[in-house]
Design an enzyme around this catalytic site. Structure first.
Site, PDB file in Angstrom:
ATOM      1  N   THR A  11     -40.920   2.195   6.539  1.00 40.34           N
ATOM      2  CA  THR A  11     -40.293   3.492   6.802  1.00 40.34           C
ATOM      3  C   THR A  11     -38.827   3.526   6.410  1.00 40.34           C
ATOM      4  O   THR A  11     -38.349   4.531   5.870  1.00 40.34           O
ATOM      5  CB  THR A  11     -40.412   3.834   8.305  1.00 40.34           C
ATOM      6  N   ARG A  12     -38.116   2.420   6.662  1.00 39.43           N
ATOM      7  CA  ARG A  12     -36.665   2.418   6.442  1.00 39.43           C
ATOM      8  C   ARG A  12     -36.224   1.189   5.658  1.00 39.43           C
ATOM      9  O   ARG A  12     -36.908   0.170   5.636  1.00 39.43           O
ATOM     10  CB  ARG A  12     -35.913   2.426   7.781  1.00 39.43           C
ATOM     11  N   ALA A 105     -43.872 -10.737   3.437  1.00 42.99           N
ATOM     12  CA  ALA A 105     -42.552 -11.359   3.401  1.00 42.99           C
ATOM     13  C   ALA A 105     -41.797 -11.155   4.707  1.00 42.99           C
ATOM     14  O   ALA A 105     -41.080 -12.045   5.167  1.00 42.99           O
ATOM     15  CB  ALA A 105     -41.749 -10.798   2.227  1.00 42.99           C
ATOM     16  N   ASP A 106     -41.947  -9.984   5.330  1.00 46.59           N
ATOM     17  CA  ASP A 106     -41.231  -9.725   6.573  1.00 46.59           C
ATOM     18  C   ASP A 106     -41.719 -10.644   7.689  1.00 46.59           C
ATOM     19  O   ASP A 106     -40.906 -11.143   8.494  1.00 46.59           O
ATOM     20  CB  ASP A 106     -41.355  -8.260   6.985  1.00 46.59           C
ATOM     21  N   THR A 134     -43.884   0.409  12.194  1.00 47.59           N
ATOM     22  CA  THR A 134     -45.005   1.244  11.771  1.00 47.59           C
ATOM     23  C   THR A 134     -46.318   0.523  12.068  1.00 47.59           C
ATOM     24  O   THR A 134     -47.280   1.116  12.553  1.00 47.59           O
ATOM     25  CB  THR A 134     -44.896   1.559  10.271  1.00 47.59           C
TER      26      THR A 134
END
Length: 257
Positions: A11-12, A105-106, A134
């Site tokens: 989202t961001r 990756a996150d 999300t």
């Protein structure tokens, strides 16, 4: 050697500029943009920054979004863009995924940031690392830094939209979390919250049983502050966990170069 860390979620986009790529460094500046607005970065907040010497990013959005970020950087600076891809091992964490490079990756960066934080706080122990955005991810890491596996489930927004699209008459405002909801708004909000917390707490139980020790529990993500108060297990809320992981990776790679 200024260092730009970039985290592109679903989202961001979040970013932070540090005086150096060193663990524990404090940002000189930071900010966030919704993905639909990232074309304005070069004319906005990034235009005010000194040119970074290095950049490392984490991206789970589409390649087209990543390219738009790189174009914004190219308008301002000559620094090359580098993006983290999960690997078999890095910065003290080993990857137990069936196909290591397919791990988000996150998720990978957050685990690395969490392990560094855990080791700075005391002796090594297993961990449960949760990101609430999300989507919700719940990772299990043993005391030796091996990623055991993790869960992915929908966040609050996705759950509510699924119910609204599949059930007539549920277009209602967001309610409050309650043990015994007595209206539809509260029932929806409470149901989503307890569904997420139940999955997280089940993973904590799995780690306790598998590792024979109480895990260190960390929570991050844009909606982490909403979930943390409703957990029966104590979680440390760390807003900067992905940035912490990017700093660890960048400093580890620099030391090995």
């Amino acid at each position: 050697m200024t260092f730009l860390a970039v985290d592109i979620g679903n989202t961001r986009l979040k970013w932070a500029l540090y005086p150096e790529a060193a663990c524990g460094a404090q940002p000189l500046a930071s900010g966030a943009e919704f993905l639909e607005n990232i074309d304005k970065l070069a004319d906005g907040e990034w235009a005010k920054l000194p040119a970074p010497d290095r950049m490392l990013g984490c991206c789970v959005a589409a390649d087209a979004v990543k390219r738009r970020v790189e174009e914004q950087m190219e308008e301002l600076w000559t620094v090359p863009a580098h993006w983290v891809v999960a690997s078999a091992a890095e910065a003290g964490v080993s990857n137990g995924y069936d196909h290591p490079t397919r791990l988000g990756a996150d998720r990978w960066v957050a685990m690395i940031g969490a392990r560094h934080r855990m080791l700075a706080q005391g002796p090594q122990r297993p961990m449960v690392v949760v990101m609430v955005g999300t989507a919700v991810t719940v990772e299990a890491v043993d005391a030796q830094g091996r990623f055991l596996g993790g869960l992915i489930l929908p966040g609050h927004g996705i759950m509510l939209r699924a119910l609204e699209s599949g059930t007539a008459g549920l277009h209602v405002p967001t309610g409050e979390v309650s043990e015994f909801p007595t209206n539809t708004s509260d029932a929806l909000t409470s149901g989503g919250t307890f569904a997420i917390s139940g999955a997280i707490e089940r993973m904590v139980q799995h780690v306790r049983q598998h590792c024979g020790a109480e895990p260190a529990c960390y929570m991050t993500g844009g909606a982490g502050w909403k979930m943390a108060p409703h957990m029966s297990v104590a979680f440390e809320l760390v807003d900067s966990l992905i940035f912490d992981g990017l700093l660890v990776i960048a400093s580890t790679r620099a030391a090995a170069a």
